[in-house]
Write a protein that holds these residues in place. Structure first.
Motif, short mmCIF file in Angstrom:
data_model
loop_
_atom_site.label_atom_id
_atom_site.label_comp_id
_atom_site.label_asym_id
_atom_site.label_seq_id
_atom_site.Cartn_x
_atom_site.Cartn_y
_atom_site.Cartn_z
N GLN A 356 58.46 -7.72 24.42
CA GLN A 356 59.07 -8.67 25.33
C GLN A 356 57.98 -9.24 26.25
O GLN A 356 56.85 -8.71 26.31
N ALA A 357 58.32 -10.30 26.97
CA ALA A 357 57.33 -10.98 27.82
C ALA A 357 56.70 -10.02 28.82
O ALA A 357 55.47 -10.04 29.03
N LEU A 363 50.35 -5.50 28.78
CA LEU A 363 49.26 -5.20 27.84
C LEU A 363 48.03 -6.04 28.14
O LEU A 363 46.89 -5.55 28.12
N ALA A 364 48.23 -7.34 28.42
CA ALA A 364 47.11 -8.22 28.75
C ALA A 364 46.44 -7.79 30.05
O ALA A 364 45.20 -7.77 30.15
N ARG A 365 47.25 -7.43 31.02
CA ARG A 365 46.70 -6.99 32.31
C ARG A 365 45.87 -5.71 32.14
O ARG A 365 44.76 -5.60 32.67
N ILE A 402 52.92 -15.48 19.93
CA ILE A 402 51.66 -15.28 20.63
C ILE A 402 51.84 -15.60 22.12
O ILE A 402 52.27 -16.69 22.48
N TYR A 403 51.52 -14.62 22.96
CA TYR A 403 51.53 -14.81 24.40
C TYR A 403 50.08 -15.01 24.86
O TYR A 403 49.23 -14.15 24.60
N SER A 404 49.82 -16.14 25.51
CA SER A 404 48.47 -16.42 25.98
C SER A 404 48.42 -16.31 27.50
O SER A 404 49.30 -16.82 28.20
N TYR A 405 47.40 -15.62 28.00
CA TYR A 405 47.26 -15.40 29.44
C TYR A 405 45.90 -15.91 29.91
O TYR A 405 44.86 -15.47 29.41
N ALA A 406 45.94 -16.83 30.86
CA ALA A 406 44.71 -17.35 31.47
C ALA A 406 44.58 -16.76 32.86
O ALA A 406 45.48 -16.91 33.70
N PHE A 407 43.46 -16.09 33.13
CA PHE A 407 43.21 -15.43 34.41
C PHE A 407 42.26 -16.28 35.25
O PHE A 407 41.05 -16.34 34.97
N GLY A 430 51.80 -6.07 18.58
CA GLY A 430 51.77 -5.23 19.76
C GLY A 430 50.37 -4.96 20.24
O GLY A 430 50.05 -3.88 20.73
N ALA A 431 49.50 -5.98 20.08
CA ALA A 431 48.09 -5.80 20.41
C ALA A 431 47.46 -7.09 20.89
O ALA A 431 47.92 -8.19 20.58
#
Length: 517
Positions: A356-357, A363-365, A402-407, A430-431
């Motif tokens: 889930q979101a 996971l990204a954090r 695909i969840y994309s995260y820009a920091f 899951g990765a």
């Protein structure tokens, strides 16, 4: 003349050991005939003239090169290989050129030249030379981007190059389906070019541009959708305003096209404790891959960075699998810092229930804190993912979640213009499957906002310089592309690159970053 072997006809490998190198501009090429006997092969006059013109107008490095080989491809194209090497072991500057039967260059790859990455760009002159080159080589009607982008693609050694793409026309309307691109360095030398034929729908299969709403109506809707954001441009060293999004307007209705991606942002304070000493150390990286991603290193084929390419400033480490997942790590050769990590291929087993979101964000954090960031720092984190209910042209079952995260680093509550980290999570695996680290300068500890104009004033200043263009656009989501393009109004490349000085409201010259998609 001796009869050459089939291999020699396909690609005539030159000998620079037994005979002197052929100086530029050559009239002949020295080549093997397949039996190690040398013979002289005349260089066609049209090819000689083409090389002279290239040297004088676009590729000065040709002055130091000679022709190593010339041959014919399967489509009657001429393939020419050139270099400055004096013997087999001295690989320096080289170029591969492909010319079609009509004398148009379809591919150009220049490798090994010295590139002064500190040289200041003459953006206008670079764009004009790119445009001239494209117009000379592309024989069909086309549209060229109105402004170059700045390539940051270090994996392919294409960073710090200006790039311009060009597109076909249908019904005299721009089709946003790239048919080629050209790259130039800051010294004004063309270093990469390619063009290809693209398949387009029939005129009767797409919307009639005569039915498009007036540009004024599209601009009005664009204005309604526009929101401005205050950010810090580390390259320019100043506060600027830029749009949060670039709206797309349906040319038949005059309304905004619904987005196929969802975006949301939040401020997070991360506690980084990464051990960045592992990058560039094979044993440490392999232990990291086994521990973090459960890869079985003993089943993967390792490919070490090439030691032959001395002028590279990066090292690429690859662990390739015959089946399932492969991994690659791109490292800065000098600083031994991570540039990019990729996990490609199919997982042996995917999750029964995709993340889930909230789980993907966690996971990204965790990945950034544990593997990238070495200190405590605040970020504005923007999540981008496909919408829950996709349009009819997209198969929900085939779209990768695909969840994309820009920091984005922040200072005084203001984010940087560009992210420091970009992390992608595959919810079915899951990765984390991609992680990229920018080399942008750090933000100042504090940012003075006194004298900054308001968002509404910035919005009106932006709209005064807005430029839209009628286009056929192919929507994309999750690796899928619509079969038929939609008639829309899109911002030009000038508008995409536009940003405003936050103190004066004046347009500030900026670059849109380009990476290989």
């Amino acid at each position: 003349m001796k009869k050459r072997s089939k291999m020699a006809v396909l690609l005539l490998a030159a000998s620079v050991l037994a005979v002197p190198a052929v100086s530029f501009v050559p009239a002949h090429v020295y080549a093997y005939d397949g039996k190690s006997d040398l013979e002289i092969i005349p260089l066609p006059e049209d090819m000689r003239e083409l090389l002279v013109d290239l040297r004088e107008d676009y590729v000065p490095a040709l002055s130091e090169m000679h022709v190593d080989a010339i041959g014919k491809g399967s489509n009657s194209e001429t393939i020419i290989s050139l270099s400055d090497k004096k013997n087999v072991i001295t690989a320096g500057v080289s170029m591969k050129l492909v010319v079609d039967a009509r004398g148009n260059i379809t591919s150009l790859e220049l490798e090994g030249t010295e590139r002064d990455k500190s040289k200041k760009w003459d953006k206008k002159a670079s764009y004009q030379k790119l445009k001239d080159f494209i117009r000379e080589q592309v024989p069909v009607s086309h549209v060229i981007d109105t402004q170059p982008m700045l390539s940051t693609e270090r994996r392919a050694q294409l960073d710090q190059l200006a790039v311009v793409s060009f597109y076909p026309l249908l019904n005299d309307v721009w089709v946003k389906k790239e048919m080629g691109r050209a790259f130039i360095d800051a010294s004004g030398q063309i270093v990469r070019f390619h063009q290809e034929k693209v398949k387009l729908p029939l005129s009767s299969e797409v919307a009639d541009p005569k039915k498009a709403v007036a540009p004024e109506k599209a601009k009005s809707e664009w204005e309604n959708q526009l929101n401005m954001q205050l950010v810090y441009d580390t390259a320019a060293g100043k506060l600027v305003y830029q749009p949060t999004e670039l709206p797309v307007i349906d040319a038949l209705t005059g309304e905004a096209v619904p987005a196929v991606h969802m975006k949301k942002s939040e401020v997070l304070k991360l506690k980084g404790y990464a051990d960045n000493s592992i990058w560039g150390d094979r044993k440490k990286m392999e232990k990291w891959l086994e521990t973090t991603f459960k890869l079985r290193i003993n089943t993967l084929s390792f490919q070490a960075p090439s030691e032959k390419v001395k002028k590279r400033d990066t090292d690429l480490y690859e662990w390739n699998a015959r089946m399932y997942q492969s991994a690659s790590v791109l490292v800065d050769r000098k600083t031994k810092s991570l540039i990019e990590f990729r996990l490609d291929g199919t997982a042996e087993q995917e999750l029964e229930k995709p993340l889930q979101a909230e789980e993907a964000m966690a996971l990204a954090r965790e990945f950034v804190e544990k593997h990238l960031l070495g200190k405590e720092q605040s970020f504005v984190v923007t999540e981008t993912r496909p919408i829950d209910h996709l349009p009819g042209w997209a198969d929900q079952n085939l779209v990768r979640p695909i969840y994309s995260y820009a920091f984005y680093p922040q200072s005084s509550g203001i984010p940087a213009k560009s992210p420091l980290y970009t992390v992608e999570v595959d919810a079915k695996k899951g990765a984390v499957v991609t992680a990229m680290v920018s080399d942008s300068p750090a933000l100042p500890a504090t940012l003075d906002q006194s004298g900054v104009i308001g968002q509404e004033k910035a919005k009106q200043a932006f709209l005064k310089n807005l430029s839209l263009r009628l286009a056929y656009d192919y929507p994309k989501v999750g690796g899928q592309t619509a079969a038929t393009p939609q008639l829309v109004y899109l911002p030009t490349a000038d508008t995409e690159a536009m940003q405003l000085d936050a103190a004066t409201g004046e347009v500030v010259d900026g670059w849109v970053e380009w990476t290989e998609s």
